[in-house]
Design a protein around this motif. Structure first.
Motif, PDB file in Angstrom:
ATOM      1  N   ILE A   1      -9.319 -67.178  -3.173  1.00 18.76           N
ATOM      2  CA  ILE A   1     -10.563 -66.417  -3.293  1.00 18.76           C
ATOM      3  C   ILE A   1     -10.245 -64.987  -3.729  1.00 18.76           C
ATOM      4  CG2 ILE A   1     -12.578 -65.535  -2.054  1.00 18.76           C
ATOM      5  CD1 ILE A   1     -12.496 -67.996  -0.336  1.00 18.76           C
ATOM      6  N   LYS A   2     -10.829 -64.575  -4.840  1.00 13.83           N
ATOM      7  CA  LYS A   2     -10.561 -63.251  -5.403  1.00 13.83           C
ATOM      8  C   LYS A   2     -11.415 -62.184  -4.716  1.00 13.83           C
ATOM      9  CE  LYS A   2      -9.394 -65.144  -9.951  1.00 13.83           C
ATOM     10  NZ  LYS A   2      -9.768 -65.199 -11.393  1.00 13.83           N
ATOM     11  N   PRO A   3     -10.947 -60.939  -4.768  1.00 14.18           N
ATOM     12  CA  PRO A   3     -11.709 -59.858  -4.137  1.00 14.18           C
ATOM     13  C   PRO A   3     -12.968 -59.501  -4.918  1.00 14.18           C
ATOM     14  CG  PRO A   3      -9.802 -58.973  -5.278  1.00 14.18           C
ATOM     15  CD  PRO A   3      -9.672 -60.467  -5.337  1.00 14.18           C
ATOM     16  N   PHE A   4     -13.933 -58.935  -4.215  1.00 14.84           N
ATOM     17  CA  PHE A   4     -15.150 -58.462  -4.854  1.00 14.84           C
ATOM     18  C   PHE A   4     -15.024 -56.978  -5.175  1.00 14.84           C
ATOM     19  CE2 PHE A   4     -19.084 -56.055  -4.180  1.00 14.84           C
ATOM     20  CZ  PHE A   4     -19.838 -56.538  -5.241  1.00 14.84           C
ATOM     21  N   PHE A   5     -15.272 -56.634  -6.431  1.00 13.60           N
ATOM     22  CA  PHE A   5     -15.337 -55.246  -6.870  1.00 13.60           C
ATOM     23  C   PHE A   5     -16.487 -55.107  -7.844  1.00 13.60           C
ATOM     24  CE2 PHE A   5     -10.811 -55.426  -5.750  1.00 13.60           C
ATOM     25  CZ  PHE A   5     -10.656 -54.247  -5.038  1.00 13.60           C
ATOM     26  N   THR A   6     -17.034 -53.929  -7.948  1.00 16.85           N
ATOM     27  CA  THR A   6     -18.034 -53.709  -8.993  1.00 16.85           C
ATOM     28  C   THR A   6     -17.359 -53.523 -10.338  1.00 16.85           C
ATOM     29  OG1 THR A   6     -18.019 -51.370  -8.361  1.00 16.85           O
ATOM     30  CG2 THR A   6     -19.780 -52.734  -7.473  1.00 16.85           C
TER      31      THR A   6
ATOM     32  N   TRP B   1     -14.225 -58.929   0.457  1.00 18.60           N
ATOM     33  CA  TRP B   1     -14.298 -57.490   0.163  1.00 18.60           C
ATOM     34  C   TRP B   1     -13.322 -56.754   1.051  1.00 18.60           C
ATOM     35  CZ3 TRP B   1     -16.315 -53.269   3.221  1.00 18.60           C
ATOM     36  CH2 TRP B   1     -16.473 -52.074   2.510  1.00 18.60           C
ATOM     37  N   ARG B   2     -12.531 -55.885   0.410  1.00 19.66           N
ATOM     38  CA  ARG B   2     -11.555 -55.096   1.175  1.00 19.66           C
ATOM     39  C   ARG B   2     -11.320 -53.759   0.487  1.00 19.66           C
ATOM     40  NH1 ARG B   2      -5.617 -57.311   3.206  1.00 19.66           N
ATOM     41  NH2 ARG B   2      -5.265 -55.718   4.794  1.00 19.66           N
TER      42      ARG B   2
ATOM     43  N   LYS C   1      -8.725 -50.587   4.294  1.00 24.23           N
ATOM     44  CA  LYS C   1      -8.653 -51.892   4.973  1.00 24.23           C
ATOM     45  C   LYS C   1      -9.937 -52.279   5.706  1.00 24.23           C
ATOM     46  CE  LYS C   1      -3.639 -51.988   5.287  1.00 24.23           C
ATOM     47  NZ  LYS C   1      -2.453 -52.185   6.137  1.00 24.23           N
ATOM     48  N   ALA C   2     -11.045 -51.664   5.342  1.00 22.11           N
ATOM     49  CA  ALA C   2     -12.337 -52.200   5.788  1.00 22.11           C
ATOM     50  C   ALA C   2     -12.545 -53.528   5.065  1.00 22.11           C
ATOM     51  CB  ALA C   2     -13.459 -51.231   5.446  1.00 22.11           C
ATOM     52  N   GLU C   3     -13.028 -54.531   5.761  1.00 17.58           N
ATOM     53  CA  GLU C   3     -13.062 -55.873   5.156  1.00 17.58           C
ATOM     54  C   GLU C   3     -14.290 -56.661   5.593  1.00 17.58           C
ATOM     55  OE1 GLU C   3     -10.075 -59.767   4.789  1.00 17.58           O
ATOM     56  OE2 GLU C   3      -9.315 -57.828   5.450  1.00 17.58           O
ATOM     57  N   VAL C   4     -14.846 -57.413   4.650  1.00 18.66           N
ATOM     58  CA  VAL C   4     -15.899 -58.387   4.929  1.00 18.66           C
ATOM     59  C   VAL C   4     -15.351 -59.753   4.520  1.00 18.66           C
ATOM     60  CG1 VAL C   4     -18.198 -59.200   4.274  1.00 18.66           C
ATOM     61  CG2 VAL C   4     -17.808 -56.774   4.714  1.00 18.66           C
ATOM     62  N   ASP C   5     -15.538 -60.733   5.393  1.00 18.21           N
ATOM     63  CA  ASP C   5     -14.874 -62.026   5.203  1.00 18.21           C
ATOM     64  C   ASP C   5     -15.218 -62.690   3.877  1.00 18.21           C
ATOM     65  OD1 ASP C   5     -13.536 -62.000   7.716  1.00 18.21           O
ATOM     66  OD2 ASP C   5     -15.432 -62.510   8.690  1.00 18.21           O
ATOM     67  N   PHE C   6     -16.526 -62.813   3.588  1.00 18.66           N
ATOM     68  CA  PHE C   6     -16.930 -63.514   2.370  1.00 18.66           C
ATOM     69  C   PHE C   6     -18.135 -62.834   1.724  1.00 18.66           C
ATOM     70  CE2 PHE C   6     -15.173 -66.757   5.258  1.00 18.66           C
ATOM     71  CZ  PHE C   6     -14.066 -67.134   4.506  1.00 18.66           C
ATOM     72  N   VAL C   7     -18.103 -62.803   0.400  1.00 21.15           N
ATOM     73  CA  VAL C   7     -19.218 -62.273  -0.382  1.00 21.15           C
ATOM     74  C   VAL C   7     -19.490 -63.250  -1.520  1.00 21.15           C
ATOM     75  CG1 VAL C   7     -20.050 -60.389  -1.838  1.00 21.15           C
ATOM     76  CG2 VAL C   7     -18.575 -59.883   0.128  1.00 21.15           C
ATOM     77  N   ILE C   8     -20.741 -63.676  -1.637  1.00 20.71           N
ATOM     78  CA  ILE C   8     -21.132 -64.504  -2.781  1.00 20.71           C
ATOM     79  C   ILE C   8     -21.805 -63.604  -3.806  1.00 20.71           C
ATOM     80  CG2 ILE C   8     -22.639 -66.356  -3.608  1.00 20.71           C
ATOM     81  CD1 ILE C   8     -22.238 -67.764  -0.964  1.00 20.71           C
TER      82      ILE C   8
END
Length: 432
Positions: free
Chosen positions: A276-281, A342-343, A347-354
């Motif tokens: 699973i790849k990270p979420f970035f704008t 999201w990280r 190191k703030a992190e959210v487990d999953f983002v769709i």
């Protein structure tokens, strides 16, 4: 018989001229689905048995017919009855040399044959079938059971209560906890689910694991360093939910980084892991940041590290439950939606983002326990403040409630509610 939700759309596709392609891991139930399709044709559509042909290309005698394209064409023409539809079931189609071109030639002749194909490796499907059959096929992915398919098999009445969104009584929550435990420990392969004896469940998983290494890795894909490949699986099993550092993994496995990345690609495309790849704008950043590792099936993962103790007795309880959530999301989201984490550098992190096709976001924080109220981590607050996702969820063992935080509607829900929420959100996205 375990009820598979994928069966209905597959059956609906039988009336289309397009080739029906069913792919997924070995022993995930593809052959059973073919049996159910055949029964549907015989009993519901009143198709004559003489117009249905089954071939399993793992069997040498069946594979022989498919050595030459002209032999298959001759076979079809010699058995064809005027005006009657024929059905060709070809199991493990990737065994055919140049399978895509081979099948394309038959399809383009318009011989009055509906082709239903299965395959165990999306790597081979993509390489051999995807491009030649562009515009001629529809692919259906079959995974191990979802938690809702598992629940429906184990306890149909409780499953209906969940689907109707009715209040769950305390004693029913205890039943659900047992189901969450068993699913998180032994996974969702049909043969494992059907077996009630714990020791035999483990034996079946061991057979699945060894069959994968022997048939797919050593036999079909011709990986020479099977021991190194097996070591990688064990290392990844101990790191679910963590970032995949190719350099470090390559060093630990004892292979070059290029080989390590090839192994990861094989594991992902033979339906063992998902990266699973990270979420970035900034989309460019997604391509260079490390993905997180999850296993498609918890039972397969737990066997790789030889750990089958109960969920509440495990030091890795949080990671195991998080892996269950990851697989539920993977099994239910549809293109163009995509799954990320999201990280931040802090190191703030959210487990999953769709990331939805229309640009909206859905976020998930996972709690591997019972909770009494909605309480979000500091990281989740940061994410909500920065992105204001359209939907935000707190997945836990028991609480089903919603309230507004940071102008975002937060819904606490169980793992059993994921499918319903994802389907609802995707329908809304489709309307947009």
């Amino acid at each position: 018989m375990i009820k598979r939700e994928i069966l209905k759309p597959i059956i609906e596709h039988l009336s289309e001229k397009e080739i029906t392609v069913i792919i997924g891991p070995r022993q995930v139930g593809k052959t059973t689905i073919l049996n159910q399709i055949e029964n549907f044709l015989l009993r519901t559509k009143n198709i004559s048995k003489e117009n249905i042909f089954r071939f399993n290309l793992d069997v040498v005698s069946d594979r022989k017919l498919f050595e030459k394209q002209e032999d298959v064409i001759t076979f079809i023409k010699s058995r064809q009855k005027s005006g009657e539809q024929m059905y060709f079931f070809i199991d493990e189609v990737q065994r055919i040399s140049n399978a895509g071109i081979f099948i394309k030639g038959i399809y383009d002749l318009n011989l009055g044959v509906k082709l239903i194909l299965t395959g165990s490796s999306s790597l081979e499907i993509k390489a051999k079938i995807q491009e030649p059959l562009t515009g001629r096929k529809k692919i259906f992915l079959v995974f191990p059971l979802t938690i809702n398919e598992y629940l429906y098999y184990i306890n149909p009445e409780l499953s209906k209560i969940i689907q109707r969104n009715e209040k769950i009584l305390d004693y029913d929550f205890e039943k659900l906890r047992v189901i969450i435990n068993d699913f998180s420990i032994f996974g969702g392969y049909p043969r494992v689910v059907l077996e009630t004896n714990i020791n035999k469940k483990v034996e079946i998983i061991e057979e699945l694991y060894n069959s994968y290494l022997d048939k797919d890795i050593a036999g079909f894909l011709k990986i020479k360093k099977v021991d190194s490949f097996n070591k990688l699986i064990s290392l990844l099993s101990a790191q679910i939910g963590n970032l995949a550092n190719s350099n470090k993994l390559a060093s630990e496995v004892g292979v070059e980084v290029k080989t390590l990345n090839e192994y990861l690609n094989i594991l992902e495309n033979t339906f063992v892991i998902v990266l699973i790849k990270p979420f970035f704008t900034n989309a460019k950043k997604e391509l260079v940041k490390s993905p997180k590792i999850y296993f498609i099936d918890n039972g397969f993962r737990n066997f790789a590290i030889s750990r089958f103790e109960k969920l509440d007795e495990r030091s890795d309880k949080g990671a195991v439950f998080e892996n269950s959530i990851a697989t539920e999301l993977i099994k239910n989201i549809k293109i163009p939606n995509s799954l990320h984490y999201w990280r931040t550098l802090q190191k703030a992190e959210v487990d999953f983002v769709i990331r939805k096709g229309g640009g909206n976001l859905i976020s998930f924080e996972v709690k591997a326990r019972q909770i009494e109220k909605i309480a979000l981590s500091r990281s989740y607050y940061s994410f909500l403040t920065k992105y204001s996702p359209k939907f935000a969820y707190l997945i836990n063992f028991n609480l089903r409630k919603q309230e507004k935080i940071k102008n975002v509607q937060i819904k606490a829900m169980t793992i059993f509610d994921i499918q319903k929420e994802i389907v609802l959100n995707q329908k809304q996205n489709h309307r947009v």
